[in-house]
Write an enzyme that holds these catalytic residues in place. Structure first.
Site, PDB file in Angstrom:
ATOM      1  N   GLY A 149      -8.928  28.878 -11.316  1.00 56.68           N
ATOM      2  CA  GLY A 149      -8.628  27.525 -11.134  1.00 56.68           C
ATOM      3  C   GLY A 149      -8.809  26.412  -9.944  1.00 56.68           C
ATOM      4  N   CYS A 150      -8.925  25.782 -10.015  1.00 53.54           N
ATOM      5  CA  CYS A 150      -9.195  24.904  -8.419  1.00 53.54           C
ATOM      6  C   CYS A 150      -8.017  24.317  -7.506  1.00 53.54           C
ATOM      7  CB  CYS A 150      -8.998  23.065  -8.801  1.00 53.54           C
ATOM      8  SG  CYS A 150      -8.628  22.429 -10.199  1.00 53.54           S
TER       9      CYS A 150
END
Length: 346
Positions: A149-150
């Site tokens: 994920g970011c």
């Protein structure tokens, strides 16, 4: 040439991925799928890529796509990929999943945080967490790669040397992260409307954001025993970018020289890590790049280190890291097709 496909090609991460792949010298885009725009050209949806990618969008068919592509990227909401990917597909095709379904090693943890059933528990044991700087050797041999994920990419990279070198008390980790609005995806949501987020700044997902167990999983591996973090995300009225401000209490005797040495040892030769030291990074320093910029300061008054990381959430936090994973897995130059410096410094 690699024959490559993208399922979920018209979301923000998917479109960024198509943009990067269309300029990759070793890639031929063979298949793009988007349930919402079947039959239309990709460049009709994103006119900035007219002449760069004019492929007609198809209905999603993972089985058939895996026969046409050697690498297939899945840019789908959580809960879908785990019911679609099979061992037979993985024998034919490398899968790089930009969603959450294969990031967490424990099925129970996934189901607890995502409130949905995981459809292929056995594959969790073969999936590799695709944080390139930490798992490069495992990525090189994997056919199922879970793109991080970011928020997690930025937070883990910022904290990894401090935790891995045992410089901080792991029970004191606090992460405040701020993201641009594109992190919420392209679907219509009230909270993403211009009038709802412009000229405002807010915390959300407080105590229950789904990237929390991902951060804890990876930092616990570095810590060699379980740890928990206090993670709070915030929404910023900008298109793209993530800034993670991380706090931790230093262990007795640890000073600025130890911290600098740890970051230089871990990341000194990393092509997509930019160490800025006391010049603290800003999101504009990395916008449009696959680079993570990291800076830090020691507060002697409180005996804490404050480490700050910045990434472009759609590139290093999603599509760019996915291409980096493909390059590693397919034995290409790791930086091929990926921007590492800002095109417009202003």
């Amino acid at each position: 040439m690699l024959h490559v496909g993208v399922i979920g090609a018209t979301g923000y991460a998917g479109a960024q991925l198509v943009s990067l792949l269309s300029g990759h010298p070793q890639v031929e885009l063979a298949y793009l799928a988007s349930h919402s725009y079947v039959g239309r050209r990709f460049s009709d949806i994103y006119p900035s890529l007219k002449g760069g990618c004019d492929l007609v969008l198809e209905e999603e068919d993972l089985e058939q796509a895996s026969k046409r592509c050697s690498v297939l990227f899945l840019a789908l909401p959580h809960g879908l990929a785990s019911h679609k990917v099979t061992e037979e597909i993985l024998k034919r095709c490398i899968i790089i999943d930009l969603g959450a379904d294969y990031r967490l090693h424990d099925k129970a943890v996934y189901e607890s945080w995502y409130k949905t059933e995981h459809g292929s528990e056995a594959l969790l044991q073969t999936a590799v967490y695709g944080l390139c700087e930490l798992h490069r050797s495992a990525i090189a041999g994997a056919n199922l790669i879970a793109n991080p994920g970011c928020y997690t990419t930025c937070s883990i990279l910022t904290l990894a040397p401090l935790v891995g070198e045992g410089l901080v008390n792991p029970s004191t980790l606090i992460i405040d992260s701020a993201s641009g609005v594109s992190g919420a995806g392209r679907s219509e949501k009230l909270d993403s409307l211009f009038c709802e987020c412009n000229e405002s700044y807010k915390a959300y997902g407080v105590t229950n954001h789904r990237h929390t167990p991902e951060i804890e999983q990876e930092l616990s591996l570095l810590n060699k025993e379980p740890l928990v973090v206090q993670f709070t995300p915030h929404l910023v009225p900008m298109n793209r970018g993530i800034l993670s401000t991380c706090y931790a209490n230093l262990k007795s005797g640890v000073g600025e020289a130890d911290i600098e040495s740890a970051y230089r040892t871990w990341y000194g030769n990393e092509p997509f890590i930019r160490l800025t030291g006391s010049l603290l990074p800003e999101t504009r320093f990395v916008r449009g790049t696959n680079t993570c910029a990291i800076g830090w300061k020691v507060d002697k008054r409180t005996s804490r280190v404050i480490a700050i990381g910045a990434i472009d959430n759609l590139i290093k936090g999603a599509a760019g890291q996915a291409v980096q994973n493909m390059n590693i897995r397919c034995n290409l130059d790791e930086g091929l097709g990926l921007p590492s410096t800002v095109a417009n410094p202003l």
